[in-house]
Design a protein around this motif. Structure first.
Motif, PDB file in Angstrom:
ATOM      1  N   GLN A  15       9.012   8.355  -5.327  1.00 49.79           N
ATOM      2  CA  GLN A  15       8.440   9.326  -6.258  1.00 49.79           C
ATOM      3  C   GLN A  15       7.253   9.969  -5.563  1.00 49.79           C
ATOM      4  O   GLN A  15       6.374   9.261  -5.068  1.00 49.79           O
ATOM      5  CB  GLN A  15       8.009   8.664  -7.560  1.00 49.79           C
ATOM      6  N   THR A  27      11.688  12.687  -7.576  1.00 53.16           N
ATOM      7  CA  THR A  27      11.945  11.263  -7.795  1.00 53.16           C
ATOM      8  C   THR A  27      13.388  10.973  -7.436  1.00 53.16           C
ATOM      9  O   THR A  27      14.290  11.732  -7.810  1.00 53.16           O
ATOM     10  CB  THR A  27      11.719  10.876  -9.274  1.00 53.16           C
ATOM     11  N   HIS A  42      21.463  10.664 -23.787  1.00 52.91           N
ATOM     12  CA  HIS A  42      20.067  10.861 -23.409  1.00 52.91           C
ATOM     13  C   HIS A  42      19.815  12.269 -22.887  1.00 52.91           C
ATOM     14  O   HIS A  42      20.739  13.043 -22.699  1.00 52.91           O
ATOM     15  CB  HIS A  42      19.667   9.833 -22.334  1.00 52.91           C
ATOM     16  N   HIS A  44      16.990  14.374 -19.982  1.00 51.07           N
ATOM     17  CA  HIS A  44      16.057  14.198 -18.872  1.00 51.07           C
ATOM     18  C   HIS A  44      14.924  15.220 -18.954  1.00 51.07           C
ATOM     19  O   HIS A  44      14.459  15.725 -17.940  1.00 51.07           O
ATOM     20  CB  HIS A  44      16.793  14.327 -17.529  1.00 51.07           C
ATOM     21  N   GLY A  45      14.496  15.526 -20.163  1.00 52.82           N
ATOM     22  CA  GLY A  45      13.408  16.475 -20.360  1.00 52.82           C
ATOM     23  C   GLY A  45      13.722  17.803 -19.693  1.00 52.82           C
ATOM     24  O   GLY A  45      14.836  18.312 -19.785  1.00 52.82           O
ATOM     25  N   SER A 104      11.019  17.133 -11.552  1.00 50.69           N
ATOM     26  CA  SER A 104      10.518  17.136 -12.931  1.00 50.69           C
ATOM     27  C   SER A 104       9.081  17.625 -12.994  1.00 50.69           C
ATOM     28  O   SER A 104       8.388  17.713 -11.974  1.00 50.69           O
ATOM     29  CB  SER A 104      10.587  15.725 -13.507  1.00 50.69           C
ATOM     30  N   GLU A 108       6.196  13.721 -16.701  1.00 47.27           N
ATOM     31  CA  GLU A 108       7.221  13.748 -17.736  1.00 47.27           C
ATOM     32  C   GLU A 108       8.140  12.533 -17.626  1.00 47.27           C
ATOM     33  O   GLU A 108       8.508  12.131 -16.525  1.00 47.27           O
ATOM     34  CB  GLU A 108       8.050  15.036 -17.600  1.00 47.27           C
ATOM     35  N   GLU A 109       8.512  11.954 -18.772  1.00 44.09           N
ATOM     36  CA  GLU A 109       9.452  10.834 -18.777  1.00 44.09           C
ATOM     37  C   GLU A 109      10.811  11.338 -18.277  1.00 44.09           C
ATOM     38  O   GLU A 109      11.275  12.396 -18.676  1.00 44.09           O
ATOM     39  CB  GLU A 109       9.578  10.294 -20.206  1.00 44.09           C
ATOM     40  N   LEU A 110      11.445  10.561 -17.379  1.00 41.72           N
ATOM     41  CA  LEU A 110      12.669  11.026 -16.731  1.00 41.72           C
ATOM     42  C   LEU A 110      13.927  10.810 -17.558  1.00 41.72           C
ATOM     43  O   LEU A 110      14.929  11.479 -17.344  1.00 41.72           O
ATOM     44  CB  LEU A 110      12.820  10.361 -15.370  1.00 41.72           C
ATOM     45  N   LYS A 111      13.923   9.848 -18.464  1.00 41.67           N
ATOM     46  CA  LYS A 111      15.103   9.609 -19.310  1.00 41.67           C
ATOM     47  C   LYS A 111      14.637   9.201 -20.695  1.00 41.67           C
ATOM     48  O   LYS A 111      13.885   8.247 -20.835  1.00 41.67           O
ATOM     49  CB  LYS A 111      15.982   8.506 -18.705  1.00 41.67           C
ATOM     50  N   VAL A 112      15.094   9.954 -21.688  1.00 43.75           N
ATOM     51  CA  VAL A 112      14.773   9.646 -23.069  1.00 43.75           C
ATOM     52  C   VAL A 112      16.093   9.475 -23.816  1.00 43.75           C
ATOM     53  O   VAL A 112      16.862  10.435 -23.959  1.00 43.75           O
ATOM     54  CB  VAL A 112      13.921  10.768 -23.717  1.00 43.75           C
TER      55      VAL A 112
END
Length: 117
Positions: A15, A27, A42, A44-45, A104, A108-112
């Motif tokens: 990362q 990342t 999910h 990935h934003g 990204s 930011e969160e990579l997987k929601v």
């Protein structure tokens, strides 16, 4: 008792902030899918996602797109904001592995995962 499919595991590789693109981070991860494993639906934003199949066979579907099957050596991209409805290992006996690269927004969160219904 209901049985649930196994899920994927993620191993971070690298990362790093992109020095020539302010506010963006690169990342890379290895995603392992045991036999019969399936990821939760999910997003990935706003990340741009690149996936490469290192081993096995993976079935995948983005919202509004047909289900696709990817074999070792295949690859695909996902645009920012894509909704990943399906990601699963198609084999009941062999693992599947992906190299996944994200570009990204930094932090930011990579997987929601989608909320449980």
């Amino acid at each position: 008792m209901a049985s649930t499919s196994p899920t994927e595991t993620v191993k971070p590789l690298l990362q790093q902030a992109l020095p020539n693109v302010k506010g963006k981070t690169f990342t890379s991860v290895i995603v392992d899918f045991p036999p019969n494993a399936r990821a939760m639906p999910h997003r990935h934003g706003q990340a741009f996602v690149y996936a490469y199949v290192l081993e096995g066979t993976v079935r995948s579907q983005l919202a509004g797109k047909p289900v696709r099957t990817y074999h070792q050596g295949d690859n695909w991209v996902e645009p920012p904001g894509a909704h990943h409805l399906l990601t699963e290992n198609t084999s009941p006996t062999k693992q599947a592995r992906l190299l996944v690269v994200f570009v990204s927004n930094t932090g930011e969160e990579l997987k929601v995962d989608d909320p449980a219904s």
